[in-house]
Design an enzyme around this catalytic site. Structure first.
Site, PDB file in Angstrom:
ATOM      1  N   ILE A 132      25.376 -49.944 -25.415  1.00 50.38           N
ATOM      2  CA  ILE A 132      24.795 -48.821 -26.162  1.00 50.38           C
ATOM      3  C   ILE A 132      23.672 -49.472 -26.952  1.00 50.38           C
ATOM      4  O   ILE A 132      23.915 -50.151 -27.951  1.00 50.38           O
ATOM      5  CB  ILE A 132      25.831 -48.133 -27.067  1.00 50.38           C
ATOM      6  CG1 ILE A 132      26.945 -47.529 -26.229  1.00 50.38           C
ATOM      7  CG2 ILE A 132      25.141 -47.071 -27.925  1.00 50.38           C
ATOM      8  CD1 ILE A 132      28.053 -46.876 -27.024  1.00 50.38           C
ATOM      9  N   PRO A 133      22.419 -49.315 -26.500  1.00 52.02           N
ATOM     10  CA  PRO A 133      21.320 -50.184 -26.928  1.00 52.02           C
ATOM     11  C   PRO A 133      20.736 -49.876 -28.309  1.00 52.02           C
ATOM     12  O   PRO A 133      19.584 -49.458 -28.445  1.00 52.02           O
ATOM     13  CB  PRO A 133      20.281 -49.971 -25.824  1.00 52.02           C
ATOM     14  CG  PRO A 133      20.504 -48.557 -25.393  1.00 52.02           C
ATOM     15  CD  PRO A 133      22.005 -48.352 -25.484  1.00 52.02           C
ATOM     16  N   CYS A 134      21.516 -50.154 -29.355  1.00 50.22           N
ATOM     17  CA  CYS A 134      21.024 -49.933 -30.712  1.00 50.22           C
ATOM     18  C   CYS A 134      19.864 -50.879 -31.044  1.00 50.22           C
ATOM     19  O   CYS A 134      19.085 -50.598 -31.964  1.00 50.22           O
ATOM     20  CB  CYS A 134      22.156 -50.057 -31.724  1.00 50.22           C
ATOM     21  SG  CYS A 134      23.100 -51.579 -31.602  1.00 50.22           S
ATOM     22  N   HIS A 135      19.715 -51.961 -30.299  1.00 45.02           N
ATOM     23  CA  HIS A 135      18.600 -52.882 -30.530  1.00 45.02           C
ATOM     24  C   HIS A 135      17.250 -52.241 -30.203  1.00 45.02           C
ATOM     25  O   HIS A 135      16.213 -52.753 -30.612  1.00 45.02           O
ATOM     26  CB  HIS A 135      18.782 -54.176 -29.722  1.00 45.02           C
ATOM     27  CG  HIS A 135      18.851 -53.974 -28.249  1.00 45.02           C
ATOM     28  ND1 HIS A 135      20.016 -53.562 -27.609  1.00 45.02           N
ATOM     29  CD2 HIS A 135      17.916 -54.121 -27.286  1.00 45.02           C
ATOM     30  CE1 HIS A 135      19.774 -53.475 -26.312  1.00 45.02           C
ATOM     31  NE2 HIS A 135      18.509 -53.807 -26.091  1.00 45.02           N
ATOM     32  N   LEU A 136      17.256 -51.101 -29.517  1.00 53.54           N
ATOM     33  CA  LEU A 136      16.004 -50.425 -29.165  1.00 53.54           C
ATOM     34  C   LEU A 136      15.475 -49.539 -30.288  1.00 53.54           C
ATOM     35  O   LEU A 136      14.420 -48.931 -30.142  1.00 53.54           O
ATOM     36  CB  LEU A 136      16.201 -49.581 -27.898  1.00 53.54           C
ATOM     37  CG  LEU A 136      16.572 -50.354 -26.638  1.00 53.54           C
ATOM     38  CD1 LEU A 136      16.738 -49.412 -25.464  1.00 53.54           C
ATOM     39  CD2 LEU A 136      15.548 -51.437 -26.352  1.00 53.54           C
TER      40      LEU A 136
END
Length: 170
Positions: A132-136
Protein backbone atom coordinates in the site's frame (compact mmCIF):
# COMPACT_ATOMS: atom_id res chain seq x y z
CA UNK A 1 9.55 -21.06 18.84
CA UNK A 2 6.24 -22.35 17.54
CA UNK A 3 6.53 -24.32 14.29
CA UNK A 4 5.98 -22.01 11.32
CA UNK A 5 6.25 -18.78 13.30
CA UNK A 6 9.28 -16.78 14.43
CA UNK A 7 8.74 -14.66 17.51
CA UNK A 8 10.74 -11.50 18.16
CA UNK A 9 10.51 -9.23 21.18
CA UNK A 10 10.46 -5.51 20.45
CA UNK A 11 10.07 -3.53 23.66
CA UNK A 12 7.13 -5.18 25.41
CA UNK A 13 5.62 -6.40 22.15
CA UNK A 14 6.13 -9.88 20.72
CA UNK A 15 6.10 -9.96 16.92
CA UNK A 16 5.30 -13.17 15.03
CA UNK A 17 6.75 -13.16 11.51
CA UNK A 18 5.97 -15.80 8.94
CA UNK A 19 8.95 -14.57 6.88
CA UNK A 20 11.71 -11.98 6.93
CA UNK A 21 12.71 -10.78 3.46
CA UNK A 22 15.97 -8.95 2.76
CA UNK A 23 15.63 -5.80 0.65
CA UNK A 24 18.29 -3.16 -0.13
CA UNK A 25 16.70 -0.65 2.30
CA UNK A 26 15.63 -2.95 5.19
CA UNK A 27 14.67 -6.46 6.13
CA UNK A 28 10.90 -6.79 5.78
CA UNK A 29 9.11 -8.62 8.57
CA UNK A 30 6.08 -10.30 7.01
CA UNK A 31 3.04 -11.18 9.11
CA UNK A 32 0.08 -13.17 7.82
CA UNK A 33 -3.03 -14.72 9.31
CA UNK A 34 -2.60 -17.80 7.11
CA UNK A 35 -4.93 -16.47 4.42
CA UNK A 36 -3.79 -12.84 3.92
CA UNK A 37 -0.96 -10.40 4.60
CA UNK A 38 -1.65 -8.50 7.83
CA UNK A 39 1.50 -6.42 8.33
CA UNK A 40 4.88 -5.55 6.86
CA UNK A 41 7.52 -4.18 9.24
CA UNK A 42 10.81 -2.50 8.37
CA UNK A 43 13.52 -4.25 10.39
CA UNK A 44 17.19 -3.21 10.50
CA UNK A 45 19.50 -4.31 7.72
CA UNK A 46 21.39 -7.34 8.93
CA UNK A 47 18.37 -8.85 10.68
CA UNK A 48 18.46 -12.57 9.85
CA UNK A 49 16.15 -13.62 7.05
CA UNK A 50 13.45 -16.20 7.67
CA UNK A 51 12.25 -18.38 4.83
CA UNK A 52 8.48 -18.19 4.22
CA UNK A 53 6.56 -20.34 6.68
CA UNK A 54 3.23 -20.43 4.83
CA UNK A 55 1.79 -20.02 1.33
CA UNK A 56 0.84 -16.37 1.84
CA UNK A 57 4.28 -15.32 3.07
CA UNK A 58 5.81 -17.23 0.15
CA UNK A 59 3.57 -15.27 -2.25
CA UNK A 60 4.51 -11.97 -0.53
CA UNK A 61 8.24 -12.73 -0.87
CA UNK A 62 7.82 -13.68 -4.53
CA UNK A 63 5.96 -10.44 -5.28
CA UNK A 64 8.42 -8.29 -3.27
CA UNK A 65 11.26 -9.77 -5.33
CA UNK A 66 9.29 -9.01 -8.51
CA UNK A 67 8.91 -5.38 -7.31
CA UNK A 68 12.65 -5.12 -6.65
CA UNK A 69 13.32 -6.47 -10.14
CA UNK A 70 10.69 -4.23 -11.78
CA UNK A 71 9.63 -1.07 -9.92
CA UNK A 72 6.42 -0.90 -11.96
CA UNK A 73 5.30 -4.35 -10.76
CA UNK A 74 1.69 -4.39 -9.54
CA UNK A 75 1.09 -6.23 -6.27
CA UNK A 76 -1.81 -8.64 -6.21
CA UNK A 77 -1.91 -10.07 -2.71
CA UNK A 78 -4.69 -10.97 -0.29
CA UNK A 79 -4.69 -8.28 2.42
CA UNK A 80 -6.33 -8.28 5.85
CA UNK A 81 -6.42 -4.65 6.94
CA UNK A 82 -7.67 -3.49 10.30
CA UNK A 83 -8.15 0.24 10.69
CA UNK A 84 -10.77 2.91 11.07
CA UNK A 85 -13.22 3.66 8.28
CA UNK A 86 -11.19 6.76 7.42
CA UNK A 87 -7.87 4.91 7.41
CA UNK A 88 -9.38 2.28 5.11
CA UNK A 89 -10.53 5.03 2.72
CA UNK A 90 -7.02 6.52 2.65
CA UNK A 91 -5.37 3.11 2.16
CA UNK A 92 -7.75 2.36 -0.72
CA UNK A 93 -6.95 5.75 -2.29
CA UNK A 94 -3.22 5.03 -1.98
CA UNK A 95 -3.67 1.83 -3.97
CA UNK A 96 -5.26 3.90 -6.76
CA UNK A 97 -2.27 6.21 -7.26
CA UNK A 98 -1.11 5.49 -10.80
CA UNK A 99 2.24 3.87 -11.28
CA UNK A 100 4.81 6.50 -12.19
CA UNK A 101 3.13 9.30 -10.23
CA UNK A 102 2.94 10.80 -6.76
CA UNK A 103 0.26 12.75 -4.96
CA UNK A 104 0.44 15.43 -2.27
CA UNK A 105 -1.15 15.05 1.15
CA UNK A 106 -3.30 18.08 0.28
CA UNK A 107 -4.51 16.67 -3.04
CA UNK A 108 -5.36 13.35 -1.43
CA UNK A 109 -7.14 15.18 1.41
CA UNK A 110 -9.26 17.18 -1.08
CA UNK A 111 -10.13 13.98 -2.93
CA UNK A 112 -11.27 12.40 0.37
CA UNK A 113 -12.91 15.60 1.73
CA UNK A 114 -10.53 15.65 4.63
CA UNK A 115 -7.45 17.47 5.94
CA UNK A 116 -3.80 16.86 4.96
CA UNK A 117 -2.78 16.09 8.56
CA UNK A 118 -5.47 13.40 8.84
CA UNK A 119 -4.27 11.85 5.58
CA UNK A 120 -0.70 11.92 6.89
CA UNK A 121 -1.75 10.18 10.10
CA UNK A 122 -3.58 7.48 8.13
CA UNK A 123 -0.48 7.02 5.94
CA UNK A 124 1.62 6.66 9.10
CA UNK A 125 -0.80 3.99 10.39
CA UNK A 126 -0.53 1.97 7.15
CA UNK A 127 0.28 -1.59 8.29
CA UNK A 128 1.48 -2.71 4.84
CA UNK A 129 3.85 -0.07 3.42
CA UNK A 130 5.39 -0.64 -0.02
CA UNK A 131 2.39 -2.77 -1.05
CA UNK A 132 0.00 0.00 0.00
CA UNK A 133 2.28 2.72 -1.38
CA UNK A 134 2.15 5.47 1.24
CA UNK A 135 5.66 6.48 0.09
CA UNK A 136 4.00 7.99 -3.01
CA UNK A 137 2.39 10.75 -0.94
CA UNK A 138 4.56 13.85 -0.69
CA UNK A 139 4.39 17.19 1.07
CA UNK A 140 3.50 20.19 -1.06
CA UNK A 141 7.08 21.45 -0.75
CA UNK A 142 9.14 18.28 -0.56
CA UNK A 143 9.36 14.75 0.71
CA UNK A 144 7.09 14.95 3.75
CA UNK A 145 7.17 12.19 6.35
CA UNK A 146 7.18 8.43 6.34
CA UNK A 147 6.26 5.89 9.03
CA UNK A 148 5.29 8.73 11.42
CA UNK A 149 8.74 10.27 11.11
CA UNK A 150 10.18 13.32 9.38
CA UNK A 151 13.83 12.27 9.48
CA UNK A 152 16.35 9.47 9.86
CA UNK A 153 16.01 5.94 8.54
CA UNK A 154 12.30 6.19 7.60
CA UNK A 155 12.98 9.07 5.20
CA UNK A 156 16.01 7.24 3.79
CA UNK A 157 13.69 4.30 3.06
CA UNK A 158 11.12 6.62 1.43
CA UNK A 159 13.87 8.18 -0.72
CA UNK A 160 15.09 4.72 -1.75
CA UNK A 161 11.57 3.62 -2.74
CA UNK A 162 10.96 6.83 -4.72
CA UNK A 163 14.33 6.58 -6.47
CA UNK A 164 13.69 2.90 -7.22
CA UNK A 165 10.44 3.92 -8.86
CA UNK A 166 12.08 7.00 -10.42
CA UNK A 167 9.81 9.36 -8.55
CA UNK A 168 12.32 11.30 -6.45
CA UNK A 169 11.05 14.88 -5.88
CA UNK A 170 13.38 17.75 -6.72
Amino acid sequence: MVKGVCFEVRGCEVMAYQARFSAPFAVLGIMTDGTALTALDFLPLGTPVLEPQDAVSRQVCTQLQAYLDDPLFSFDLPLALHGTVFQSRVWQALRQIASGSTQSYGDLARQLHSAPRAVGQACGANPIPVIIPCHLVLARDGLGGFMNSTGGDPLAIKRWLLQHERRQPA
